[in-house]
Design an enzyme around this catalytic site. Structure first.
Site, mmCIF file in Angstrom:
data_model
loop_
_atom_site.group_PDB
_atom_site.id
_atom_site.type_symbol
_atom_site.label_atom_id
_atom_site.label_comp_id
_atom_site.label_asym_id
_atom_site.label_seq_id
_atom_site.Cartn_x
_atom_site.Cartn_y
_atom_site.Cartn_z
ATOM 1 N N GLN A 10 -30.270 -39.364 -7.739
ATOM 2 C CA GLN A 10 -29.978 -39.830 -6.392
ATOM 3 C C GLN A 10 -28.499 -39.632 -6.060
ATOM 4 O OE1 GLN A 10 -32.250 -43.295 -5.688
ATOM 5 N NE2 GLN A 10 -31.342 -43.755 -3.722
ATOM 6 N N SER A 93 -31.421 -39.989 -14.317
ATOM 7 C CA SER A 93 -32.172 -41.080 -13.694
ATOM 8 C C SER A 93 -33.487 -40.564 -13.122
ATOM 9 C CB SER A 93 -31.310 -41.775 -12.635
ATOM 10 O OG SER A 93 -31.904 -42.976 -12.192
ATOM 11 N N LEU A 94 -33.671 -40.560 -11.799
ATOM 12 C CA LEU A 94 -34.944 -40.077 -11.247
ATOM 13 C C LEU A 94 -35.203 -38.633 -11.643
ATOM 14 C CD1 LEU A 94 -35.244 -38.010 -8.527
ATOM 15 C CD2 LEU A 94 -33.740 -39.747 -7.604
ATOM 16 N N ARG A 118 -41.260 -46.311 -7.480
ATOM 17 C CA ARG A 118 -40.017 -46.634 -8.188
ATOM 18 C C ARG A 118 -38.915 -46.975 -7.188
ATOM 19 N NH1 ARG A 118 -35.506 -43.649 -10.305
ATOM 20 N NH2 ARG A 118 -34.881 -44.259 -12.423
ATOM 21 N N HIS A 203 -30.094 -49.575 -12.808
ATOM 22 C CA HIS A 203 -29.832 -49.473 -14.245
ATOM 23 C C HIS A 203 -29.077 -50.665 -14.827
ATOM 24 C CE1 HIS A 203 -31.587 -45.523 -14.321
ATOM 25 N NE2 HIS A 203 -30.824 -45.170 -13.309
ATOM 26 N N GLN A 252 -35.889 -47.094 -18.942
ATOM 27 C CA GLN A 252 -34.853 -46.418 -18.153
ATOM 28 C C GLN A 252 -34.457 -47.210 -16.906
ATOM 29 O OE1 GLN A 252 -35.763 -44.029 -14.965
ATOM 30 N NE2 GLN A 252 -35.114 -42.112 -15.904
#
Length: 320
Positions: A10, A93-94, A118, A203, A252
């Site tokens: 992102q 991440s994503l 998510r 996170h 995660q």
């Protein structure tokens, strides 16, 4: 030469991303069509003709960035460059979902729906304004971990969330604690310490409701062993077991993105060439700051595809 394909997270989103690919490669267009169908809406219209504020909403940005990355993958495949050109995949991440989809571990439609959920779950986990994230520049991960510990000692949550490169670490948590971390970091010699324009504190432990939602969703999704090993965010080493990956995707959500360590691990395995597939060039910049001996190639449009294919054909890089 050993190569890895990596996928952005992102922040890389931009209106118009992937449009030239979709107009040039039918296989790339098919990715956006399938994502639209999976979500029951025209996400592609938002990506190509919408406003950046709406596209940046977490629930939109996550599947949109994945679709753009997968469009690059399909365009490369149309030119004869398959996943077997890489020894590892990884994502920030994503981007880890993009990597797993590219590696055949999760289907495209399932990946789109998982990322929509998510994004919604991460946004809903903490009320707007209660959380924050900040980038601390010029301090290493150990120093930022200590900054976060000091900031949290006065109350609230503050954790080192993204270990991006040698001098860029992001902290996440409750707003007051993160604001304290910014001031503490400045006092410890940070070159820069600034709050980030994000909608939620990703996170960190505040994301536990989102992790619970993802655990439930992932339990119902078929995951198979990826065709190429995944270098996982929270482990910073390769994994291939499907059950292991399912658990790591849940972990995660609240765990740190160990990107610097992941790149160093790949370098230790002989990786000296990394292709960034999708929007932007942020990961390429991070990689160069982590290890200048690694060559990088950011691929987001048809011209980038042609250049990569030409380099392979000339024998400057390993053939598929």
């Amino acid at each position: 030469m050993s190569r890895a394909f990596v996928f952005p997270g992102q922040g890389a989103q931009a209106v118009g991303m992937g449009l030239a690919l979709a107009e040039t490669y039918p296989a790339a267009r098919a990715v956006f069509d399938e994502v639209d169908s999976a979500l029951g809406e025209s996400l592609s219209a938002l990506i190509w003709d919408g406003d950046i504020e709406t596209l940046t909403l977490t629930a939109n940005a996550q599947p949109a960035l994945m679709a753009t990355s997968l469009a690059v993958v399909r365009a490369l495949e149309a030119e004869g460059v398959t996943l077997q050109a890489a020894d590892f995949v990884a994502g920030h991440s994503l981007g880890e979902y993009s990597a797993l989809c590219a590696a055949g571990a999760i289907g495209l439609a399932d990946t789109a729906r998982l990322l929509r959920l998510r994004g919604e779950a991460m946004q809903a986990a903490v009320a707007v304004g209660e959380g924050a994230m900040a980038a601390l520049l010029g301090l290493d991960f150990a120093a930022v971990t200590e900054v976060a510990r000091e900031a949290q000692a006065e109350g609230g949550v503050c954790q080192a969330a993204n270990d991006n490169d040698l001098g860029q670490v992001v902290v996440s948590g409750t707003r007051a604690a993160v604001e304290r971390a910014v001031e503490i970091a400045k006092g410890k010699g940070a070159k820069r310490a600034v709050l980030l324009p994000v909608s939620a504190p990703f996170h960190c432990t505040l994301m536990q409701p989102a992790a619970d939602a993802m655990a439930q969703a992932l339990a119902d999704v078929q995951i198979t062993a990826p065709k190429v090993p995944l270098v996982a965010n929270v482990r910073a080493e390769a994994v291939r077991d499907a059950a292991d990956i399912r658990g790591l995707l849940v972990e995660q959500v609240t765990g740190s993105v160990r990107w610097r360590e992941s790149v160093l691990w790949m370098a230790g395995q002989g990786v000296d060439d990394i292709w960034e597939l999708g929007a932007g060039k942020a990961l390429s910049g991070m990689i160069r700051r982590i290890d200048r001996s690694i060559s990088t190639r950011a691929i987001s449009g048809p011209d980038d595809i042609k250049a990569a294919v030409a380099a392979l054909a000339e024998g400057n890089e390993r053939h598929v």
